[in-house]
Design an enzyme around this catalytic site. Sequence first.
Site, mmCIF file in Angstrom:
data_model
loop_
_atom_site.group_PDB
_atom_site.id
_atom_site.type_symbol
_atom_site.label_atom_id
_atom_site.label_comp_id
_atom_site.label_asym_id
_atom_site.label_seq_id
_atom_site.Cartn_x
_atom_site.Cartn_y
_atom_site.Cartn_z
ATOM 1 N N GLU A 131 0.835 -1.212 0.000
ATOM 2 C CA GLU A 131 0.000 0.000 0.000
ATOM 3 C C GLU A 131 0.870 1.264 0.000
ATOM 4 O O GLU A 131 0.531 2.260 -0.645
ATOM 5 C CB GLU A 131 -0.916 -0.010 1.226
ATOM 6 C CG GLU A 131 -1.980 -1.103 1.186
ATOM 7 C CD GLU A 131 -2.755 -1.205 2.490
ATOM 8 O OE1 GLU A 131 -2.354 -0.520 3.464
ATOM 9 O OE2 GLU A 131 -3.735 -1.968 2.550
ATOM 10 N N SER B 116 19.019 -8.207 -8.772
ATOM 11 C CA SER B 116 17.852 -8.282 -9.651
ATOM 12 C C SER B 116 18.037 -9.279 -10.788
ATOM 13 O O SER B 116 17.069 -9.836 -11.284
ATOM 14 C CB SER B 116 17.540 -6.905 -10.242
ATOM 15 O OG SER B 116 17.048 -6.037 -9.256
ATOM 16 N N HIS C 205 3.294 -10.372 -9.466
ATOM 17 C CA HIS C 205 4.744 -10.615 -9.413
ATOM 18 C C HIS C 205 5.445 -9.505 -8.644
ATOM 19 O O HIS C 205 6.334 -9.757 -7.825
ATOM 20 C CB HIS C 205 5.321 -10.716 -10.823
ATOM 21 C CG HIS C 205 6.809 -10.851 -10.840
ATOM 22 N ND1 HIS C 205 7.449 -12.034 -10.542
ATOM 23 C CD2 HIS C 205 7.790 -9.940 -11.087
ATOM 24 C CE1 HIS C 205 8.754 -11.854 -10.611
ATOM 25 N NE2 HIS C 205 8.992 -10.597 -10.937
ATOM 26 N N SER C 206 5.061 -8.283 -8.908
ATOM 27 C CA SER C 206 5.592 -7.126 -8.193
ATOM 28 C C SER C 206 4.601 -5.979 -8.383
ATOM 29 O O SER C 206 3.539 -6.150 -8.993
ATOM 30 C CB SER C 206 6.971 -6.723 -8.739
ATOM 31 O OG SER C 206 6.846 -6.153 -10.034
#
Length: 467
Positions: free
Chosen positions: A144, A230, A359-360
């Site tokens: 959020e 990443s 996923h993200s």
Amino acid sequence: MGVWFFARSSNIARQLKGQVGQGLLGIWRFGFSFGEIRPTHYSDLGDSGTLFSIRRFESAKAQKRIDDEEDRVLDFPGGRVTCNSQMAFIPESPEKQTLQCYRVLDDNGQTIVGSKFKEINEEVAIKMYSDMVTLQTMDTIFYEAQRQGRISFYLTSMGEEVISIASAAALSMDDVIFPQYREPGVLLWRGFTLQEFTNQLFGNKYDYGKGRQMPIHYGSNKLNYVTISSTIATQIPHAVGAAYAMKMDKKNACAVTYFGDGSTSEGDFHAALNFAAVMEAPVIFICRNNGWAISTPTSEQFRSDGIAVRGQAYGMRSIRVDGNDALAIYSAVHAAREMAINEHRPILIETLTYRVGHHSTSDDSTKYRPVDEIDHWRKARDPVTRFRKWVEKNGWWNDEDESALRNDVRKKVLNAIQVAEKVEKPPLAELFTDVYDHPPSNLCEQERLLRETVKRHPQDYPVDVPV
């Protein structure tokens, strides 16, 4: 070429005729037509019919020897094998899916009759469950916060909380973790505080990465948790190298690396498995097979029966585990660690699970997955609820405990955000440190130019970054 070859053959034939007679010439010509020269002990045979009979007899004897020795073991530099005169290709996959999934708890949190697992006591079980609830709460609030623009990026573990936390509970603090990005539960288990998580997400001066990493790219030297990268699958061969070093140093520990099913499509995965098997490195490979590499389903990634079968191809032990079953994960990782350290061998664990979240924050999974499917896994197959039922059945948890825990964690996460937001960012100079002992001239020039640019255009740069 053909004319020269025939002429050359005729010259040789005339020379041989003068030396050994017409009989040998006939034999030589017959043999030459098959690209071979027979021994001269046939020189007394001038009749080609006699020669054919002898060869047919020898062929029969040779065939008998092949039949007798069909199952003979042969030694090749590449391995010791048995031979077979029948040509047969290995099928692309078994007729039936033979690799089963290890499971201890059913969907209602009841232990399956006859199941074998590593027992855990009340203290461990309560900590495991508390960390699962904490991780769920963190994910909800931080997600959020990203949507509110307070942090730039976030990635949840929703639906997969059990894998990282239950596996961490089965490991030692000396074991070195090489995570992907959905394993914050390991850090939680090892004592990483909510404030440490939040400092990293906001990239303030207390962030161990000094604000130079994307959010959720955690790392901790103290907790043997290698900083997340990443790039997909690069941590897998790193883990093998670290494991081999531990073996050389005779440490009572192993390396553990986590990755998703998408990583198994990378070359690093295959190189790492082969490296680990050949060097007999004490490393545990834990694959989270949630069926999706972002938006690519496993059906478009590989044709094998999942991931665990690949371990056997590289010569290592493997197991498939229900990734939503905390007791199964704990038991499998506990056993894998003992084998890895005591027997100096790599172990591959495939955990079957489902990513309930996107996923993200850069992804919308409803574009490639049915909404009702996601809702089913969120409500009916939630792994945290499943484990809670087992804990409650043992008399270790109740509704009052649940309410108190969730309220407490929520307050702590919100407070951590308020604190992290007020802390200034790392100084600009930190962009150029921790690589060279003495920065080269070109790097010094870049730093000088950046400072000048910030001073000329202060309105385009954050005011909370010390220049």
